[in-house]
Enzyme design. Structure first.
Site, PDB file in Angstrom:
ATOM      1  N   HIS A   1      40.231  30.115  36.098  1.00  0.00           N
ATOM      2  CA  HIS A   1      39.055  29.632  35.269  1.00  0.00           C
ATOM      3  C   HIS A   1      39.467  29.557  33.801  1.00  0.00           C
ATOM      4  CE1 HIS A   1      37.191  33.225  34.739  1.00  0.00           C
ATOM      5  NE2 HIS A   1      36.903  33.333  35.997  1.00  0.00           N
TER       6      HIS A   1
ATOM      7  N   HIS B   1      40.457  33.251  32.656  1.00  0.00           N
ATOM      8  CA  HIS B   1      41.465  33.752  32.817  1.00  0.00           C
ATOM      9  C   HIS B   1      42.526  33.088  31.599  1.00  0.00           C
ATOM     10  CE1 HIS B   1      39.842  33.963  37.010  1.00  0.00           C
ATOM     11  NE2 HIS B   1      40.350  35.151  36.776  1.00  0.00           N
TER      12      HIS B   1
ATOM     13  N   GLY C   1      39.545  41.004  30.556  1.00  0.00           N
ATOM     14  CA  GLY C   1      38.761  40.340  29.907  1.00  0.00           C
ATOM     15  C   GLY C   1      37.428  41.232  29.864  1.00  0.00           C
TER      16      GLY C   1
ATOM     17  N   GLN D   1      35.917  48.316  33.771  1.00  0.00           N
ATOM     18  CA  GLN D   1      37.400  48.140  34.251  1.00  0.00           C
ATOM     19  C   GLN D   1      38.237  48.434  33.129  1.00  0.00           C
ATOM     20  OE1 GLN D   1      39.309  45.313  37.332  1.00  0.00           O
ATOM     21  NE2 GLN D   1      39.747  44.095  35.596  1.00  0.00           N
TER      22      GLN D   1
ATOM     23  N   LEU E   1      32.116  33.050  33.029  1.00  0.00           N
ATOM     24  CA  LEU E   1      32.782  32.274  34.111  1.00  0.00           C
ATOM     25  C   LEU E   1      33.385  33.364  34.837  1.00  0.00           C
ATOM     26  CD1 LEU E   1      34.776  29.848  31.699  1.00  0.00           C
ATOM     27  CD2 LEU E   1      32.830  29.299  33.384  1.00  0.00           C
TER      28      LEU E   1
ATOM     29  N   SER F   1      35.513  33.499  39.360  1.00  0.00           N
ATOM     30  CA  SER F   1      35.884  32.770  40.363  1.00  0.00           C
ATOM     31  C   SER F   1      34.787  32.614  41.406  1.00  0.00           C
ATOM     32  CB  SER F   1      37.108  33.520  40.981  1.00  0.00           C
ATOM     33  OG  SER F   1      38.217  33.799  39.877  1.00  0.00           O
TER      34      SER F   1
HETATM   35  P1  AMP Z   1      39.938  38.447  38.216  1.00  0.00           P
HETATM   36  O1  AMP Z   1      40.853  37.311  38.573  1.00  0.00           O
HETATM   37  O2  AMP Z   1      38.449  38.392  38.380  1.00  0.00           O
HETATM   38  O3  AMP Z   1      40.375  40.010  38.675  1.00  0.00           O
HETATM   39  O4  AMP Z   1      40.038  38.593  36.577  1.00  0.00           O
HETATM   40  C1  AMP Z   1      41.070  38.595  36.064  1.00  0.00           C
HETATM   41  C2  AMP Z   1      41.093  38.893  34.339  1.00  0.00           C
HETATM   42  O5  AMP Z   1      40.274  37.914  33.819  1.00  0.00           O
HETATM   43  C3  AMP Z   1      40.118  40.248  34.426  1.00  0.00           C
HETATM   44  O6  AMP Z   1      40.880  41.182  33.197  1.00  0.00           O
HETATM   45  C4  AMP Z   1      38.882  39.723  34.146  1.00  0.00           C
HETATM   46  O7  AMP Z   1      38.066  40.630  33.304  1.00  0.00           O
HETATM   47  C5  AMP Z   1      39.356  38.396  33.324  1.00  0.00           C
HETATM   48  N1  AMP Z   1      38.152  37.589  33.238  1.00  0.00           N
HETATM   49  C6  AMP Z   1      37.492  37.065  34.329  1.00  0.00           C
HETATM   50  N2  AMP Z   1      36.542  36.204  33.922  1.00  0.00           N
HETATM   51  C7  AMP Z   1      36.404  36.197  32.719  1.00  0.00           C
HETATM   52  C8  AMP Z   1      35.728  35.766  31.772  1.00  0.00           C
HETATM   53  N3  AMP Z   1      34.661  34.789  32.042  1.00  0.00           N
HETATM   54  N4  AMP Z   1      35.813  35.644  30.654  1.00  0.00           N
HETATM   55  C9  AMP Z   1      36.917  36.312  30.098  1.00  0.00           C
HETATM   56  N5  AMP Z   1      37.837  37.235  30.946  1.00  0.00           N
HETATM   57  C10 AMP Z   1      37.515  36.947  32.241  1.00  0.00           C
END
Ligand code: AMP
Length: 289
Positions: free
Chosen positions: A34, A37, A151, A157, A188, A190
């Protein structure tokens, strides 16, 4: 954009880029991409001639089989978005490729992640950060990035990964990127795709309440601020707070007074129906951070 499925292929790709002296930016993701990412990807593309995005739903960081089974996956759409954003290569391995013989048969390496990994997500998702450290350290070793983008939605994390690279002796710049939100304020995620229409309508209450609590905190102490957030959210249909902690942003340990630390954040996890949503808010922060 090249699509890389195999570790051997990735090693060749990285080797070639390193030979050419290119800086490598890495954006680790679990896919179902989204705008959040993509904001990381955009920054990585601006700052590095070579950007690798990984799309891998890492089983070892899930402590709940149903959460892993229902995690949204839409690889083709992800690849399209990454190509459009200017990514050089996407690494999308199978579980077998990352963990030959199965995740359970890997040599168990216990990462020293410090006390930051024991609180909040660490407490409620036992083993989660060991799994995150396992996959992220593996991605770091394979991709040898100069910079890696994460993020701030997953605030804890980032702190844990910073501890991990220190104790593992991995040389990489960790770049923390701000939270991207929907127009109504919902961070946002997933997992938002798993919300029913009614749940999606109530979920923005999480950020609304956090934002209100920043105003409230100007006139009230930490305890009262904590109380008002939890009480208000728990009184909403479908919402149930798992934890809300007002912490020192560096140690992630709870504070009792607003003047206890120059950088204080509130980290929250709320169940919206069965969907686990996380968010955070800054109460105070020095200009230099
Ligand atoms: P994930 O796919 O959920 O493991 O996220 C992958 C990366 O995207 C991680 O570093 C998350 O912190 C970052 N991320 C997920 N959602 C957001 C968001 N709404 N704003 C900024 N970064 C995000």
């Amino acid at each position: 954009m090249v699509i890389i499925r195999k570790v051997a292929e990735l090693l060749d790709f990285v080797g070639l880029r390193k030979e050419q002296g290119e800086k490598i930016g890495l954006v680790p993701t679990m896919g179902a991409l989204h705008e959040g990412h993509l904001s990381l990807v955009e920054r990585a593309v601006k700052e590095n001639p070579c950007v690798i995005a990984s799309v891998f739903v890492n089983p070892t960081q899930f402590n709940n089989a149903n959460d892993l089974a229902t995690y949204p996956r839409k690889e083709e759409e992800d690849f399209r978005l990454l190509a459009q954003a200017g990514v050089t290569a996407v690494f999308a391995p199978s579980v077998e490729e990352m963990y030959p013989g199965g995740p359970e048969n890997q040599t168990r390496h216990e990462f020293d992640l410090g006390t930051a990994a024991e609180v909040m997500e660490g407490k409620f998702r036992p083993g989660h950060f060991q799994g995150v450290a396992q996959v992220v350290s593996l991605l770091f070793r394979l991709c040898r990035p100069d910079r890696a983008y994460f993020g701030e939605k997953d605030f804890q994390q980032i702190a844990v990964i910073r501890n991990m690279i220190r104790t593992e002796g991995i040389d990489v710049d960790i770049i923390a990127c701000p939270i991207k939100r929907a127009d109504d304020g919902l961070a946002l995620s997933s997992r938002n795709a798993l919300l029913t229409e009614a749940q999606r309508a109530i979920a923005p209450e999480i950020y609304k309440t956090l934002k209100y609590s920043v105003e409230y905190s100007k006139e009230h102490d930490v305890r009262a601020t904590h109380h008002t957030v939890v009480e208000h959210l728990n009184s909403q249909p479908e919402l149930e707070v798992e934890y809300f902690e007002i912490v020192d942003a560096r140690t992630l340990l709870p504070v009792e007074e607003w003047d206890e630390s120059p950088w204080i954040v509130g980290c929250i996890t709320v169940y919206c129906g069965k969907v686990r949503l996380i968010d955070n808010i800054t109460y105070r922060k020095p200009e230099s951070c």
